[in-house]
Design a protein around this motif. Structure first.
Motif, PDB file in Angstrom:
ATOM      1  N   LEU A 295     117.805  60.025  30.447  1.00 26.43           N
ATOM      2  CA  LEU A 295     116.840  61.037  31.075  1.00 26.43           C
ATOM      3  C   LEU A 295     117.274  62.402  30.853  1.00 26.43           C
ATOM      4  CD1 LEU A 295     116.950  59.304  34.563  1.00 26.43           C
ATOM      5  CD2 LEU A 295     115.426  59.127  33.033  1.00 26.43           C
ATOM      6  N   THR A 296     118.455  62.846  30.251  1.00 30.17           N
ATOM      7  CA  THR A 296     118.769  64.228  29.895  1.00 30.17           C
ATOM      8  C   THR A 296     118.541  64.631  28.691  1.00 30.17           C
ATOM      9  OG1 THR A 296     121.195  63.506  29.149  1.00 30.17           O
ATOM     10  CG2 THR A 296     120.849  63.840  31.508  1.00 30.17           C
ATOM     11  N   VAL A 392     120.675  68.243  33.935  1.00 27.91           N
ATOM     12  CA  VAL A 392     119.479  68.428  34.058  1.00 27.91           C
ATOM     13  C   VAL A 392     118.648  67.346  33.480  1.00 27.91           C
ATOM     14  CG1 VAL A 392     117.706  70.216  33.552  1.00 27.91           C
ATOM     15  CG2 VAL A 392     119.704  70.908  34.644  1.00 27.91           C
ATOM     16  N   VAL A 393     117.567  66.870  33.777  1.00 28.12           N
ATOM     17  CA  VAL A 393     116.646  65.932  33.357  1.00 28.12           C
ATOM     18  C   VAL A 393     115.675  66.611  32.074  1.00 28.12           C
ATOM     19  CG1 VAL A 393     116.860  64.440  35.110  1.00 28.12           C
ATOM     20  CG2 VAL A 393     114.836  65.953  34.959  1.00 28.12           C
ATOM     21  N   GLY A 394     115.358  66.186  31.351  1.00 29.27           N
ATOM     22  CA  GLY A 394     114.579  66.559  29.955  1.00 29.27           C
ATOM     23  C   GLY A 394     113.082  66.776  30.503  1.00 29.27           C
ATOM     24  N   ALA A 395     112.527  67.651  29.954  1.00 32.77           N
ATOM     25  CA  ALA A 395     111.142  68.058  30.406  1.00 32.77           C
ATOM     26  C   ALA A 395     110.212  66.938  30.523  1.00 32.77           C
ATOM     27  CB  ALA A 395     110.706  69.296  29.692  1.00 32.77           C
ATOM     28  N   TRP A 396     110.374  66.120  29.403  1.00 31.78           N
ATOM     29  CA  TRP A 396     109.537  64.881  29.534  1.00 31.78           C
ATOM     30  C   TRP A 396     109.379  63.927  30.675  1.00 31.78           C
ATOM     31  CZ3 TRP A 396     111.720  59.861  29.773  1.00 31.78           C
ATOM     32  CH2 TRP A 396     113.217  59.979  29.546  1.00 31.78           C
ATOM     33  N   VAL A 397     110.575  64.148  31.521  1.00 30.61           N
ATOM     34  CA  VAL A 397     110.775  63.178  32.568  1.00 30.61           C
ATOM     35  C   VAL A 397     109.556  63.169  33.665  1.00 30.61           C
ATOM     36  CG1 VAL A 397     112.379  62.285  34.407  1.00 30.61           C
ATOM     37  CG2 VAL A 397     113.189  63.019  32.174  1.00 30.61           C
ATOM     38  N   THR A 398     109.451  64.330  33.974  1.00 32.76           N
ATOM     39  CA  THR A 398     108.222  64.511  35.010  1.00 32.76           C
ATOM     40  C   THR A 398     106.732  64.049  34.420  1.00 32.76           C
ATOM     41  OG1 THR A 398     107.888  66.875  34.420  1.00 32.76           O
ATOM     42  CG2 THR A 398     109.469  66.299  36.284  1.00 32.76           C
ATOM     43  N   SER A 411     107.001  53.224  30.399  1.00 29.03           N
ATOM     44  CA  SER A 411     107.799  54.181  30.858  1.00 29.03           C
ATOM     45  C   SER A 411     109.241  54.026  30.544  1.00 29.03           C
ATOM     46  CB  SER A 411     107.393  55.326  31.837  1.00 29.03           C
ATOM     47  OG  SER A 411     107.521  54.752  33.137  1.00 29.03           O
ATOM     48  N   GLN A 412     109.431  52.789  31.327  1.00 27.03           N
ATOM     49  CA  GLN A 412     110.899  52.174  31.345  1.00 27.03           C
ATOM     50  C   GLN A 412     111.666  53.407  32.157  1.00 27.03           C
ATOM     51  OE1 GLN A 412     112.619  50.084  28.261  1.00 27.03           O
ATOM     52  NE2 GLN A 412     110.480  49.038  28.003  1.00 27.03           N
ATOM     53  N   CYS A 413     111.191  54.345  33.082  1.00 28.55           N
ATOM     54  CA  CYS A 413     111.951  55.041  33.665  1.00 28.55           C
ATOM     55  C   CYS A 413     111.205  55.666  35.018  1.00 28.55           C
ATOM     56  CB  CYS A 413     112.251  56.379  32.918  1.00 28.55           C
ATOM     57  SG  CYS A 413     110.967  57.380  32.402  1.00 28.55           S
TER      58      CYS A 413
END
Length: 539
Positions: A295-296, A392-398, A411-413
């Motif tokens: 996630l990071t 901080v999570v990566g920009a792709w997470v949201t 997505s598996q997240c």
């Protein structure tokens, strides 16, 4: 750029004059006729790289397909988006420390050209098969240099041990595949890093020295400070640190720091960290690793989480009990209980544990000056296992991760705090905070496989961990309006939270946030004041 293949075929890039190709062939002929040594061995390719600015060509060393060159040395790095092995060689020749290189055709980079160039220094220790890479030397003469080094080591070994026919020798033919981790024959029977060396009195790894603890134990280490060693997992008895034999020449390999790649060193400098593999070309030091997306990370490509090497040791259990705590005298114990601290002497009679010490400077005005003589070893700081790699999570997470009740099979997240993607069967998976394989009464008593897919979410920590969502209610026409506007401009107060909302009794626009979002107040709807049951006015 020009590529020279075998004994005389020249591939000319677009726009390169035929005369330059002829010059390249002539240079190759000089090399084969004794100008720079023997020609490239069969199956290998010699490269001619055009110098920056269109100058004279520079001859690179022989290259080998699908083989990774391994080096024992103090330095290496990698450069992304390198389109060809010729460009990789050019990058190697631009760096004075580079002795050899390995070009990866497809390093699975997020964007741009997928090629990656690894530059390496030191002594070549081995070659191992690795599909999709091309390895080579900085200069044509370097291949002969390594060959001569092996022959010299073999000759010296035979001279020193003429009757030891069974002793392992350096190879006659350097073109034969080398075994990874081959060491100089003189150190073949020496102890490895961290092993006992009381009998051998030597270490097989470059940069290591055999140091004594007492009459019964000695160990190969890069350095040793007399006194208790917080890394000694056996006991807190002091180390004498007498050197046995000679230090193995060369510099010890440097372990990875922070987010540096550790796929080559396979070790981490920070205590409590371990090198985990993402894929065949990249690895990083982490406290722990769950297979799947990180996630990071900057991308959602999955991690294998295969451990490379051992976890870096932290302070031994005895340190907390036997060593001095903050403010106490450490001149007798010569060690510190608190992580990251070093015992410094103010005088021969007093010392304290400090993170650092400035000689001649008193602790307080008018106090005695400090000698700042370090005694013993610094207690290593250890990565916080309670927070792990939460950042901080990566920009792709949201954008990519899933909400509850949504399918997370792809997505598996997950986005919800504490949620993880679990499978129900081979057709459905969703985000849950927990999962049981028993019949689920909320799902018609159906059973779930509960196989976890990807990591557990710790929230949308877009600005810091732990993630925070903040709200405020303000009156725009009073002093609170300008005050909140200043907070927004400074990215302070609730605007430093990962998410926020502002409420007011009237329409108000505060301005733009740091990310460009226009911040407007959410208007609290007005309601009529009624009458309570006891007949008094409602408020």
């Amino acid at each position: 750029k020009l590529s020279l293949l075998g004994a005389g075929a020249c591939l000319v890039a677009a726009g390169v004059a035929a005369a330059r190709c002829s010059a390249a062939l002539a240079a190759s002929a000089d090399q084969r006729d004794g100008g720079l040594g023997s020609a490239a061995p069969q199956g290998q390719v010699a490269l001619l790289v055009e110098a920056p600015g269109g100058g004279a060509v520079r001859l690179c060393g022989p290259t080998v397909d699908d083989v990774d060159f391994e080096y024992v040395g103090p330095w290496f790095d990698h450069i992304d988006h390198i389109a060809s092995v010729e460009e990789c060689c050019d990058k190697c020749q631009e760096e004075p420390r580079c002795d050899g290189f390995t070009w990866v055709r497809d390093a699975k980079l997020v964007d741009g050209n997928p090629g990656q160039c690894w530059r390496k220094s030191g002594r070549m220790s081995g070659r191992r098969p690795k599909p999709g890479v091309i390895s080579g030397f900085r200069e044509a003469a370097d291949s002969e240099k390594h060959q001569e080094a092996h022959k010299a080591a073999k000759a010296q070994r035979r001279a020193e041990h003429p009757d030891d026919a069974a002793a392992p020798m350096a190879r006659d033919n350097f073109d034969e595949p080398l075994v990874p981790g081959v060491v100089d024959d003189r150190y073949a029977n020496c102890a490895a890093a961290g092993d006992g060396c009381l009998d051998s009195k030597c270490c097989k790894d470059p940069g290591y020295q055999c140091f004594t603890k007492n009459d019964y134990w000695a160990q190969c280490m890069t350095e040793c400070h007399p006194g208790p060693n917080p890394l000694d997992q056996v006991s807190g008895l002091p180390w004498a640190c007498n050197a046995l034999g000679e230090r193995h020449p060369g510099e010890a390999p440097q372990c990875a720091k922070g987010h540096d790649d550790c796929s080559q060193s396979k070790c981490c400098s920070e205590a409590g960290m371990r090198c985990f593999e993402k894929n065949s070309t990249y690895a990083m030091c982490k406290v722990a690793c769950e297979p799947g997306a990180d996630l990071t990370a900057d991308d959602w490509f999955p991690w294998t989480c295969k451990p490379l090497g051992d976890k870096s040791m932290g302070a031994a259990p005895w340190v907390a009990e036997m060593c001095s705590k903050g403010g106490a005298d450490c001149s007798k114990t010569q060690c510190c209980a608190e992580l990251g601290m070093q015992c410094y002497l103010q005088s021969q009679f007093w010392g304290e544990c400090k993170p650092s010490c400035e000689p001649g400077k008193p602790t307080y005005p008018g106090g005695p000056a400090w000698a700042c003589t370090p005694v013993g070893s610094r207690t290593p700081a250890v990565a916080d296992a309670s927070t792990g790699d939460k950042q901080v999570v990566g920009a792709w997470v949201t954008e990519r991760c899933s909400w509850p009740l949504e399918s997370c099979a792809d997505s598996q997240c997950c986005l919800e705090v504490g949620a993880q993607c679990f499978t129900k069967d081979n057709t459905w998976a969703t985000c849950k905070t927990s999962c049981s394989t028993l019949p689920d009464p909320k799902d018609g008593n159906r059973t779930w496989d509960c196989e976890p897919l990807g990591p557990k979410s710790y929230g949308l920590a877009t600005k810091g961990w732990p993630s925070l969502f903040c709200v405020t209610l303000f009156m725009p026409s009073r002093y609170e309006g300008p005050l909140l506007t200043q907070h927004l401009q400074a990215n302070a107060g609730i605007f430093a939270c990962d998410g926020f909302d502002v409420f007011a009794a009237e329409n108000a626009t505060l301005g733009k946030a740091k990310d460009g979002t226009l911040v407007k107040a959410l208007v609290v709807p007005k309601i009529d004041v009624g009458v309570s049951q006891d007949g008094t006015a409602g408020n």
